[in-house]
Motif scaffolding. Sequence first.
Motif, PDB file in Angstrom:
ATOM      1  N   ALA A 168      27.939   0.772  -8.320  1.00 12.19           N
ATOM      2  CA  ALA A 168      27.801  -0.537  -7.687  1.00 12.19           C
ATOM      3  C   ALA A 168      26.352  -0.802  -7.277  1.00 12.19           C
ATOM      4  CB  ALA A 168      28.729  -0.638  -6.484  1.00 12.19           C
ATOM      5  N   LEU A 169      25.724   0.193  -6.683  1.00  9.21           N
ATOM      6  CA  LEU A 169      24.340   0.023  -6.228  1.00  9.21           C
ATOM      7  C   LEU A 169      23.367  -0.110  -7.395  1.00  9.21           C
ATOM      8  CD1 LEU A 169      24.302   2.539  -3.239  1.00  9.21           C
ATOM      9  CD2 LEU A 169      24.267   0.037  -3.119  1.00  9.21           C
ATOM     10  N   SER A 170      23.757   0.372  -8.573  1.00  6.72           N
ATOM     11  CA  SER A 170      22.870   0.260  -9.730  1.00  6.72           C
ATOM     12  C   SER A 170      22.828  -1.151 -10.291  1.00  6.72           C
ATOM     13  CB  SER A 170      23.311   1.243 -10.830  1.00  6.72           C
ATOM     14  OG  SER A 170      24.507   0.810 -11.454  1.00  6.72           O
ATOM     15  N   VAL A 171      23.836  -1.984  -9.978  1.00  8.87           N
ATOM     16  CA  VAL A 171      23.865  -3.350 -10.522  1.00  8.87           C
ATOM     17  C   VAL A 171      23.754  -4.423  -9.448  1.00  8.87           C
ATOM     18  CG1 VAL A 171      25.206  -2.633 -12.535  1.00  8.87           C
ATOM     19  CG2 VAL A 171      26.410  -3.476 -10.517  1.00  8.87           C
ATOM     20  N   VAL A 172      23.851  -4.049  -8.174  1.00  6.40           N
ATOM     21  CA  VAL A 172      23.818  -5.026  -7.084  1.00  6.40           C
ATOM     22  C   VAL A 172      22.855  -4.557  -6.003  1.00  6.40           C
ATOM     23  CG1 VAL A 172      25.144  -6.114  -5.231  1.00  6.40           C
ATOM     24  CG2 VAL A 172      26.185  -5.805  -7.480  1.00  6.40           C
ATOM     25  N   ASP A 173      21.935  -5.417  -5.627  1.00  2.00           N
ATOM     26  CA  ASP A 173      21.064  -5.134  -4.489  1.00  2.00           C
ATOM     27  C   ASP A 173      21.786  -5.547  -3.207  1.00  2.00           C
ATOM     28  OD1 ASP A 173      18.932  -4.171  -5.996  1.00  2.00           O
ATOM     29  OD2 ASP A 173      18.153  -6.187  -6.356  1.00  2.00           O
ATOM     30  N   THR A 174      21.904  -4.637  -2.267  1.00  2.83           N
ATOM     31  CA  THR A 174      22.540  -4.971  -0.999  1.00  2.83           C
ATOM     32  C   THR A 174      21.888  -4.201   0.132  1.00  2.83           C
ATOM     33  OG1 THR A 174      24.601  -4.957   0.271  1.00  2.83           O
ATOM     34  CG2 THR A 174      24.333  -3.225  -1.373  1.00  2.83           C
ATOM     35  N   GLU A 175      21.748  -4.873   1.263  1.00  2.00           N
ATOM     36  CA  GLU A 175      21.240  -4.187   2.447  1.00  2.00           C
ATOM     37  C   GLU A 175      22.366  -3.525   3.225  1.00  2.00           C
ATOM     38  OE1 GLU A 175      20.281  -6.914   5.865  1.00  2.00           O
ATOM     39  OE2 GLU A 175      20.469  -8.447   4.292  1.00  2.00           O
TER      40      GLU A 175
END
Length: 345
Positions: A168-175
């Motif tokens: 998930a973190l590889s395709v979506v930037d999230t704080e």
Amino acid sequence: MDVVPPFRRNLVVVGASAGGVEALRSVMSALPADFPATVVVTMHLGPGTHSALARILDRAGPLPATTARHGGALEPGTVHVAPPDRHLLTDDGVLVLTQGPTEDGHRPAINATFRSAALTGGPRVIGVILSGALDDGAAGLRAIVDRGGLAVVQDPGDALYRGMPESALSVVDTEYVARAGEIGAVLDKLVRMPVDPVEAAPPSDTLLLEDRIAREGVRLGALRPAERGMGSGYTCPDCQGSLTEVDPVGRYRCRIGHAWSAQALLAAHDGEFQFALMKALRALDEKAALARKLAAQAGGVRPRGLAGRYAASAREATDAADTLRRFLLDASDEADETTGEPAPG
């Protein structure tokens, strides 16, 4: 494009797989009794299982949790849990259960739930990815963010299985990356935060296509001729049909509609390869045992060379079986060291 009035985020969709029960319990235990949003949970379940997940989550915290019903209302302050062998989708304030094609070998599939929420909820949606192997949910989480929603991901270092959070973190930037025990507080803050009016981005053709297939159920021709494009050269592990690439990041569909990410497809073919090798090992062991028996029976029979040929065949099969057995053991050890995860079931 649809214009969204002033709002608060009121739909939380959560996806989990291996190691996800404990993560879900941690999240639910931290949600307050007056949590104002609806929570929809999809966790990978076997088609023939009887799931106790709703009861487990009902006891985990103050929010009531129930197994989702087809046509049931999206109720604020309630946790709706996907049942086995059904995709759980949302549509105009209600829950929809379908027998759409499996995705990455799963029904319910996290991507199916997340895509439908992205379409029907737009910026009102928060997607949450918890512990799990491989990458189900990553594409759906990206769809939520593309439509103006938010992403929350369990810290991979906190997850029993880090594959899904890392994907998930590889395709979506999230704080919003947090330990499972902290995610409840993050969600409570986000759903109470007033948000300025937002114009939802139009859904992509790929999002509309994959959501339609999940809603329509398994049928020949799920991919219409104009949607098939060029064949990928790969075959579907579920039905052996040819796969078409429907997303440039590596998502595939067959004509019936079974969906595979590149990562899940690789794992499925690895499973097929392992199964084929196990069949070969069994055949070699049986061949060696039968040849030894025939050699013993032919020991006193003329021509005497017959017993020798059977014995040679037994030695040859035994040597081949020993080589294959060592290969399987070495491959299993390498997989454990590389992933730290079990092979997908």
